[in-house]
Design a protein around this motif. Structure first.
Motif, mmCIF file in Angstrom:
data_model
loop_
_atom_site.group_PDB
_atom_site.id
_atom_site.type_symbol
_atom_site.label_atom_id
_atom_site.label_comp_id
_atom_site.label_asym_id
_atom_site.label_seq_id
_atom_site.Cartn_x
_atom_site.Cartn_y
_atom_site.Cartn_z
ATOM 1 N N ASP A 174 0.823 -1.213 0.000
ATOM 2 C CA ASP A 174 0.000 0.000 0.000
ATOM 3 C C ASP A 174 0.858 1.263 0.000
ATOM 4 O O ASP A 174 0.438 2.313 0.460
ATOM 5 C CB ASP A 174 -0.942 0.011 1.216
ATOM 6 N N THR A 175 2.097 1.160 -0.529
ATOM 7 C CA THR A 175 2.960 2.342 -0.608
ATOM 8 C C THR A 175 2.608 3.189 -1.828
ATOM 9 O O THR A 175 2.470 4.406 -1.721
ATOM 10 C CB THR A 175 4.446 1.915 -0.644
ATOM 11 N N LEU A 176 2.450 2.546 -2.975
ATOM 12 C CA LEU A 176 2.163 3.277 -4.220
ATOM 13 C C LEU A 176 0.999 2.626 -4.952
ATOM 14 O O LEU A 176 0.960 1.408 -5.117
ATOM 15 C CB LEU A 176 3.413 3.267 -5.125
ATOM 16 N N PHE A 177 0.043 3.481 -5.359
ATOM 17 C CA PHE A 177 -1.104 3.026 -6.154
ATOM 18 C C PHE A 177 -1.100 3.750 -7.495
ATOM 19 O O PHE A 177 -0.429 4.772 -7.644
ATOM 20 C CB PHE A 177 -2.428 3.364 -5.455
ATOM 21 N N ARG A 178 -1.897 3.242 -8.433
ATOM 22 C CA ARG A 178 -2.126 3.990 -9.665
ATOM 23 C C ARG A 178 -2.835 5.293 -9.285
ATOM 24 O O ARG A 178 -3.908 5.269 -8.682
ATOM 25 C CB ARG A 178 -3.007 3.155 -10.601
ATOM 26 N N PRO A 212 0.126 -2.718 -7.234
ATOM 27 C CA PRO A 212 -0.183 -2.090 -5.951
ATOM 28 C C PRO A 212 -0.982 -3.034 -5.058
ATOM 29 O O PRO A 212 -1.456 -4.076 -5.522
ATOM 30 C CB PRO A 212 -1.027 -0.880 -6.328
ATOM 31 N N GLY A 213 -1.113 -2.648 -3.800
ATOM 32 C CA GLY A 213 -1.869 -3.460 -2.850
ATOM 33 C C GLY A 213 -3.354 -3.532 -3.153
ATOM 34 O O GLY A 213 -4.040 -4.450 -2.697
ATOM 35 N N HIS A 214 -3.835 -2.566 -3.891
ATOM 36 C CA HIS A 214 -5.244 -2.539 -4.293
ATOM 37 C C HIS A 214 -5.347 -1.899 -5.669
ATOM 38 O O HIS A 214 -4.555 -1.013 -5.994
ATOM 39 C CB HIS A 214 -6.090 -1.701 -3.306
ATOM 40 N N GLY A 215 -6.305 -2.336 -6.451
ATOM 41 C CA GLY A 215 -6.598 -1.673 -7.718
ATOM 42 C C GLY A 215 -5.667 -2.078 -8.847
ATOM 43 O O GLY A 215 -4.940 -3.065 -8.768
ATOM 44 N N GLU A 216 -5.724 -1.249 -9.884
ATOM 45 C CA GLU A 216 -5.072 -1.575 -11.154
ATOM 46 C C GLU A 216 -3.555 -1.510 -11.114
ATOM 47 O O GLU A 216 -2.984 -0.669 -10.428
ATOM 48 C CB GLU A 216 -5.521 -0.558 -12.204
ATOM 49 N N THR A 217 -2.970 -2.355 -11.931
ATOM 50 C CA THR A 217 -1.532 -2.342 -12.153
ATOM 51 C C THR A 217 -1.144 -1.065 -12.912
ATOM 52 O O THR A 217 -1.952 -0.496 -13.638
ATOM 53 C CB THR A 217 -1.181 -3.607 -12.971
ATOM 54 N N THR A 218 0.113 -0.614 -12.693
ATOM 55 C CA THR A 218 0.584 0.580 -13.400
ATOM 56 C C THR A 218 2.071 0.412 -13.705
ATOM 57 O O THR A 218 2.585 -0.707 -13.623
ATOM 58 C CB THR A 218 0.274 1.853 -12.583
ATOM 59 N N THR A 219 2.753 1.494 -14.072
ATOM 60 C CA THR A 219 4.218 1.448 -14.257
ATOM 61 C C THR A 219 4.830 2.625 -13.506
ATOM 62 O O THR A 219 4.152 3.624 -13.246
ATOM 63 C CB THR A 219 4.627 1.569 -15.739
ATOM 64 N N MET A 220 6.122 2.532 -13.198
ATOM 65 C CA MET A 220 6.802 3.650 -12.542
ATOM 66 C C MET A 220 6.746 4.885 -13.434
ATOM 67 O O MET A 220 6.525 5.993 -12.961
ATOM 68 C CB MET A 220 8.256 3.294 -12.228
ATOM 69 N N GLY A 221 6.950 4.694 -14.742
ATOM 70 C CA GLY A 221 6.947 5.829 -15.663
ATOM 71 C C GLY A 221 5.613 6.551 -15.660
ATOM 72 O O GLY A 221 5.554 7.788 -15.603
ATOM 73 N N ARG A 222 4.522 5.779 -15.682
ATOM 74 C CA ARG A 222 3.195 6.395 -15.677
ATOM 75 C C ARG A 222 2.973 7.191 -14.398
ATOM 76 O O ARG A 222 2.453 8.313 -14.425
ATOM 77 C CB ARG A 222 2.108 5.331 -15.817
ATOM 78 N N GLU A 223 3.347 6.611 -13.263
ATOM 79 C CA GLU A 223 3.126 7.313 -11.996
ATOM 80 C C GLU A 223 3.987 8.557 -11.879
ATOM 81 O O GLU A 223 3.547 9.575 -11.362
ATOM 82 C CB GLU A 223 3.331 6.360 -10.812
ATOM 83 N N LYS A 224 5.236 8.489 -12.394
ATOM 84 C CA LYS A 224 6.089 9.685 -12.363
ATOM 85 C C LYS A 224 5.449 10.809 -13.172
ATOM 86 O O LYS A 224 5.552 11.973 -12.817
ATOM 87 C CB LYS A 224 7.464 9.365 -12.965
#
Ligand SMILES: [Zn+2]
Length: 210
Positions: A150-154, A189-201
């Protein structure tokens, strides 16, 4: 590498099953609940669970760990800085409105730099405190994947208003441990959709200016 992600329990925590195609060894991350489903996934791929990893001691991530440990005999890894939180399972169960799960005995401390290996694949522990004091993430460099708990989510980050939470610390963890990872790293992430580091940045408001 076999990798299945599926939501478990009423809070829909993402549970991951990683399996090595050759050795058929598996690592299960965050078996919060629905252990019958976890065991089905494991059996469907003909896997043997070698390790159970808990990203942090919130009930929705750790709740099914003892049941899975009993069913598989696999050791449970958790960062010891979440021990206090783990002892508050009755309180946590009341927050969620469920019965407290069977307490799990942690077999091994999971701390920064530790590595778990199945087949030829390394899973590296990154300390990422802030959501809780013992929050960890698991980085699998050869797979280009990060299990972030639960540190980083989309589009978001973990809440820090619960006991053990620290808003500045979670941002420092993301800055120091997650931002340096390759942009194409897939984040589970711990909950919800998968993402990428690039997208979150690029799009995650909370990461602006980090
Ligand atoms: Zn949590």
């Amino acid at each position: 590498m076999i990798h299945e992600v599926f939501p478990v329990g009423i809070l829909q925590c993402n549970c991951s099953v990683f399996g090595d195609e050759q050795s058929r060894e598996a690592i299960v991350v965050d078996p919060g609940d629905d252990i019958a489903t976890v065991l089905d996934v494991v059996a469907r791929h003909g896997l043997t669970v070698k390790a159970i990893v808990i990203t942090h001691a919130h009930i929705d991530h750790i709740g099914g760990a003892q049941k899975l440990k009993k069913a598989t005999g696999a050791p449970v890894y958790m960062n010891q800085n979440d021990t206090e939180l783990q002892k508050m399972m009755d309180v946590q169960a009341a927050w969620v409105g469920t019965a407290p799960p069977e307490a799990v005995m942690i077999d091994s401390d999971a701390k920064d730099g530790d590595r778990l290996v199945i087949g030829a694949t390394e899973f590296l522990v990154l300390d990422t405190p802030g959501h809780t004091q013992g929050s960890i993430s698991l980085w699998i460099p050869s797979e280009g994947k990060l299990v972030a708990g639960d540190t980083l989510f989309r589009d978001s980050i973990g809440r820090t208003d619960l006991p053990g939470g620290d808003g500045r610390q979670i941002l420092r963890s993301i800055h120091e441990k997650l931002m340096p990872l390759p942009e194409d790293t897939v984040v589970i992430p711990g909950h919800g959709e998968t993402t990428t580091m690039g997208r979150e940045k690029q799009f995650n408001y909370f990461l602006r200016g980090l």
